[in-house]
Design a protein around this motif. Structure first.
Motif, PDB file in Angstrom:
ATOM      1  N   THR A   1      -3.869  -1.025  -8.707  1.00  0.00           N
ATOM      2  CA  THR A   1      -4.899   0.000  -8.878  1.00  0.00           C
ATOM      3  C   THR A   1      -4.357   1.330  -9.377  1.00  0.00           C
ATOM      4  O   THR A   1      -5.121   2.262  -9.579  1.00  0.00           O
ATOM      5  CB  THR A   1      -5.643   0.246  -7.546  1.00  0.00           C
ATOM      6  OG1 THR A   1      -4.706   0.703  -6.557  1.00  0.00           O
ATOM      7  CG2 THR A   1      -6.303  -1.033  -7.060  1.00  0.00           C
ATOM      8  N   GLY A   2      -3.044   1.439  -9.571  1.00  0.00           N
ATOM      9  CA  GLY A   2      -2.482   2.698 -10.051  1.00  0.00           C
ATOM     10  C   GLY A   2      -2.490   2.774 -11.560  1.00  0.00           C
ATOM     11  O   GLY A   2      -2.630   1.774 -12.270  1.00  0.00           O
TER      12      GLY A   2
ATOM     13  N   GLY B   1       2.407   4.483  -8.767  1.00  0.00           N
ATOM     14  CA  GLY B   1       2.216   5.862  -9.200  1.00  0.00           C
ATOM     15  C   GLY B   1       1.681   6.752  -8.103  1.00  0.00           C
ATOM     16  O   GLY B   1       2.140   6.711  -6.963  1.00  0.00           O
ATOM     17  N   THR B   2       0.662   7.529  -8.436  1.00  0.00           N
ATOM     18  CA  THR B   2       0.091   8.488  -7.491  1.00  0.00           C
ATOM     19  C   THR B   2      -1.239   7.988  -6.952  1.00  0.00           C
ATOM     20  O   THR B   2      -1.721   6.920  -7.332  1.00  0.00           O
ATOM     21  CB  THR B   2      -0.100   9.848  -8.176  1.00  0.00           C
ATOM     22  OG1 THR B   2      -0.976   9.684  -9.302  1.00  0.00           O
ATOM     23  CG2 THR B   2       1.222  10.407  -8.657  1.00  0.00           C
ATOM     24  N   SER B   3      -1.840   8.770  -6.073  1.00  0.00           N
ATOM     25  CA  SER B   3      -3.174   8.508  -5.500  1.00  0.00           C
ATOM     26  C   SER B   3      -3.218   7.232  -4.669  1.00  0.00           C
ATOM     27  O   SER B   3      -4.207   6.507  -4.666  1.00  0.00           O
ATOM     28  CB  SER B   3      -4.241   8.453  -6.609  1.00  0.00           C
ATOM     29  OG  SER B   3      -4.241   9.648  -7.347  1.00  0.00           O
ATOM     30  N   ASN B   4      -2.125   6.928  -3.992  1.00  0.00           N
ATOM     31  CA  ASN B   4      -2.068   5.811  -3.042  1.00  0.00           C
ATOM     32  C   ASN B   4      -2.564   4.484  -3.604  1.00  0.00           C
ATOM     33  O   ASN B   4      -3.476   3.867  -3.058  1.00  0.00           O
ATOM     34  CB  ASN B   4      -2.860   6.154  -1.776  1.00  0.00           C
ATOM     35  CG  ASN B   4      -2.314   7.395  -1.092  1.00  0.00           C
ATOM     36  OD1 ASN B   4      -1.127   7.665  -1.170  1.00  0.00           O
ATOM     37  ND2 ASN B   4      -3.182   8.128  -0.436  1.00  0.00           N
TER      38      ASN B   4
ATOM     39  N   THR C   1       0.854  -1.181   0.000  1.00  0.00           N
ATOM     40  CA  THR C   1       0.000   0.000   0.000  1.00  0.00           C
ATOM     41  C   THR C   1       0.889   1.229   0.000  1.00  0.00           C
ATOM     42  O   THR C   1       1.699   1.419   0.922  1.00  0.00           O
ATOM     43  CB  THR C   1      -0.914   0.018   1.237  1.00  0.00           C
ATOM     44  OG1 THR C   1      -1.703  -1.184   1.261  1.00  0.00           O
ATOM     45  CG2 THR C   1      -1.847   1.221   1.191  1.00  0.00           C
ATOM     46  N   LEU C   2       0.787   2.031  -1.037  1.00  0.00           N
ATOM     47  CA  LEU C   2       1.639   3.215  -1.142  1.00  0.00           C
ATOM     48  C   LEU C   2       1.061   4.337  -0.290  1.00  0.00           C
ATOM     49  O   LEU C   2      -0.125   4.661  -0.378  1.00  0.00           O
ATOM     50  CB  LEU C   2       1.779   3.647  -2.592  1.00  0.00           C
ATOM     51  CG  LEU C   2       2.366   2.593  -3.544  1.00  0.00           C
ATOM     52  CD1 LEU C   2       2.675   3.208  -4.887  1.00  0.00           C
ATOM     53  CD2 LEU C   2       3.616   1.957  -2.961  1.00  0.00           C
ATOM     54  N   THR C   3       1.899   4.929   0.521  1.00  0.00           N
ATOM     55  CA  THR C   3       1.477   5.994   1.423  1.00  0.00           C
ATOM     56  C   THR C   3       1.877   7.371   0.916  1.00  0.00           C
ATOM     57  O   THR C   3       1.605   8.378   1.557  1.00  0.00           O
ATOM     58  CB  THR C   3       2.083   5.766   2.817  1.00  0.00           C
ATOM     59  OG1 THR C   3       3.509   5.697   2.696  1.00  0.00           O
ATOM     60  CG2 THR C   3       1.577   4.463   3.416  1.00  0.00           C
ATOM     61  N   GLY C   4       2.560   7.405  -0.245  1.00  0.00           N
ATOM     62  CA  GLY C   4       2.953   8.657  -0.871  1.00  0.00           C
ATOM     63  C   GLY C   4       3.148   8.437  -2.355  1.00  0.00           C
ATOM     64  O   GLY C   4       3.212   7.298  -2.827  1.00  0.00           O
ATOM     65  N   ASP C   5       3.209   9.515  -3.118  1.00  0.00           N
ATOM     66  CA  ASP C   5       3.344   9.402  -4.571  1.00  0.00           C
ATOM     67  C   ASP C   5       4.633   8.679  -4.957  1.00  0.00           C
ATOM     68  O   ASP C   5       5.696   8.926  -4.381  1.00  0.00           O
ATOM     69  CB  ASP C   5       3.336  10.789  -5.214  1.00  0.00           C
ATOM     70  CG  ASP C   5       1.968  11.449  -5.136  1.00  0.00           C
ATOM     71  OD1 ASP C   5       1.004  10.741  -4.773  1.00  0.00           O
ATOM     72  OD2 ASP C   5       1.876  12.648  -5.420  1.00  0.00           O
ATOM     73  N   TYR C   6       4.507   7.790  -5.937  1.00  0.00           N
ATOM     74  CA  TYR C   6       5.639   7.059  -6.515  1.00  0.00           C
ATOM     75  C   TYR C   6       6.428   6.279  -5.452  1.00  0.00           C
ATOM     76  O   TYR C   6       7.643   6.186  -5.503  1.00  0.00           O
ATOM     77  CB  TYR C   6       6.568   8.008  -7.292  1.00  0.00           C
ATOM     78  CG  TYR C   6       5.843   8.754  -8.367  1.00  0.00           C
ATOM     79  CD1 TYR C   6       5.358   8.084  -9.496  1.00  0.00           C
ATOM     80  CD2 TYR C   6       5.582  10.114  -8.249  1.00  0.00           C
ATOM     81  CE1 TYR C   6       4.657   8.761 -10.488  1.00  0.00           C
ATOM     82  CE2 TYR C   6       4.879  10.797  -9.228  1.00  0.00           C
ATOM     83  CZ  TYR C   6       4.416  10.123 -10.343  1.00  0.00           C
ATOM     84  OH  TYR C   6       3.710  10.795 -11.314  1.00  0.00           O
ATOM     85  N   GLY C   7       5.700   5.696  -4.518  1.00  0.00           N
ATOM     86  CA  GLY C   7       6.324   4.847  -3.519  1.00  0.00           C
ATOM     87  C   GLY C   7       6.699   3.503  -4.108  1.00  0.00           C
ATOM     88  O   GLY C   7       6.354   3.170  -5.246  1.00  0.00           O
TER      89      GLY C   7
END
Length: 318
Positions: free
Chosen positions: A82-83, A132-135, A50-56
């Motif tokens: 989902t990105g 990517g973006t949007s978590n 789970t990405l907590t910031g952009d481009y994690g």
């Protein structure tokens, strides 16, 4: 942690006598914590990032560095993503890297980063999966290395460069392990790896199965490498009602500026040495007794009059 990395290193060295051995890289939340802007959890064999910031990214690394010169590619089996954009990143001991981009996925798909022939594979430091973006959420069920193989002389496969149609019979005679290279010529202003789609999409003729759908890898000529095994489901899919079995190579300009040009350049297959196929002794597929198709993709016989496609070229039969 050092002990865990040692176990991974031992696994990477254990290549079996199989013609194309696969070596798994363990999915372990602690080992994949080398990333940034992300949280990692593993449950019942599936790693969820789970990405907590952009481009994690979630990454795993090796100290000392690993020698992957005996391998050709690393494969990631995604359950979903989902990105809108993501990439695989392989970093070497001198901090240089190679990447492979991918897009959103709603069902299981294998994404491959090919590093065959890269001299720096003797010093692999880190591998990461970036979103990517949007978590976005990344779900991965397997990461594995594929052993390098020796190949026969390349075979050029015919296709319709204008429509992108590839008759299934031009590819089905090869073995699953055969390597397939799709080459695109991209011209125009400098193209970022984040924009434009060099390979475009390769799907079944009935558009029911997406085989490949990957972004531009770098400027200039672009090559995407896969295997017949990965293309097989699309090759064997039912033909469209008014057509024949095969693949559609769909190209489109996306991103960049007006004037950028994307051209389907070539399809080349490398059969594994020692493999026996019906076409391994020739350099070009279907050069004799070639099958003809009309503009709708339907197979036609010698009596057909009008515009036909044969060996990827169009001409008029009167």
């Amino acid at each position: 942690m050092k002990k865990f990395f040692t176990l991974i290193a031992m696994a990477l060295m254990a290549v079996s006598a199989n013609a194309q051995a696969e070596t798994d890289i363990a999915l372990d939340a602690a080992a994949w914590s080398w990333g940034w802007n992300s949280s990692v959890a593993v449950d019942e064999g599936v790693m969820t990032v789970t990405l907590t910031g952009d481009y994690g990214a979630a990454g795993t690394g090796w100290d000392p560095v690993q020698d992957w010169s005996g391998y050709a590619k690393i494969c990631v089996v995604f359950e979903s993503y989902t990105g809108g954009w993501g990439q695989l990143v392989l970093k070497f001991s001198d901090d240089t890297e190679i990447t492979q981009s991918f897009g959103e996925m709603t069902s299981q798909k294998t994404i491959t980063l090919d590093f065959e022939g890269n001299a720096k594979a003797t010093g692999v430091r880190q591998f990461s999966i970036q979103g990517g973006t949007s978590n976005p959420v990344i779900k991965v069920s397997r990461v594995y290395l594929v052993e390098k193989l020796e190949y026969q002389e390349p075979v050029s496969v015919n296709f319709d460069a204008e429509s992108g149609f590839i008759p299934a019979e031009n590819l089905t005679s090869f073995t699953d392990a055969a390597k397939v290279e799709f080459t695109v010529n991209a011209t125009g202003e400098t193209l970022s790896k984040y924009y434009g789609w060099g390979i475009g999409k390769i799907e079944s003729a009935n558009a029911a199965i997406d085989a490949l759908d990957y972004a531009l890898k770098n400027e200039g000529d672009n090559v995407y490498v896969t295997t017949i095994k990965e293309l097989r489901p699309a090759l064997e899919a039912d033909a469209p009602e008014n057509g024949v079995k095969g693949l559609n190579w769909v190209m489109w300009g996306q991103g960049g500026s007006e004037g950028n040009v994307f051209v389907r350049k070539s399809i080349t297959v490398y059969e594994v040495k020692g493999a026996s196929t019906a076409i391994s002794a020739v350099k070009t597929v279907n050069t004799q007794n070639a099958v003809r198709y009309n503009l709708a993709g339907q197979k036609v016989d010698a009596a057909y009059k009008g515009v036909v496609i044969e060996n990827g070229k169009k001409f008029v039969v009167k």
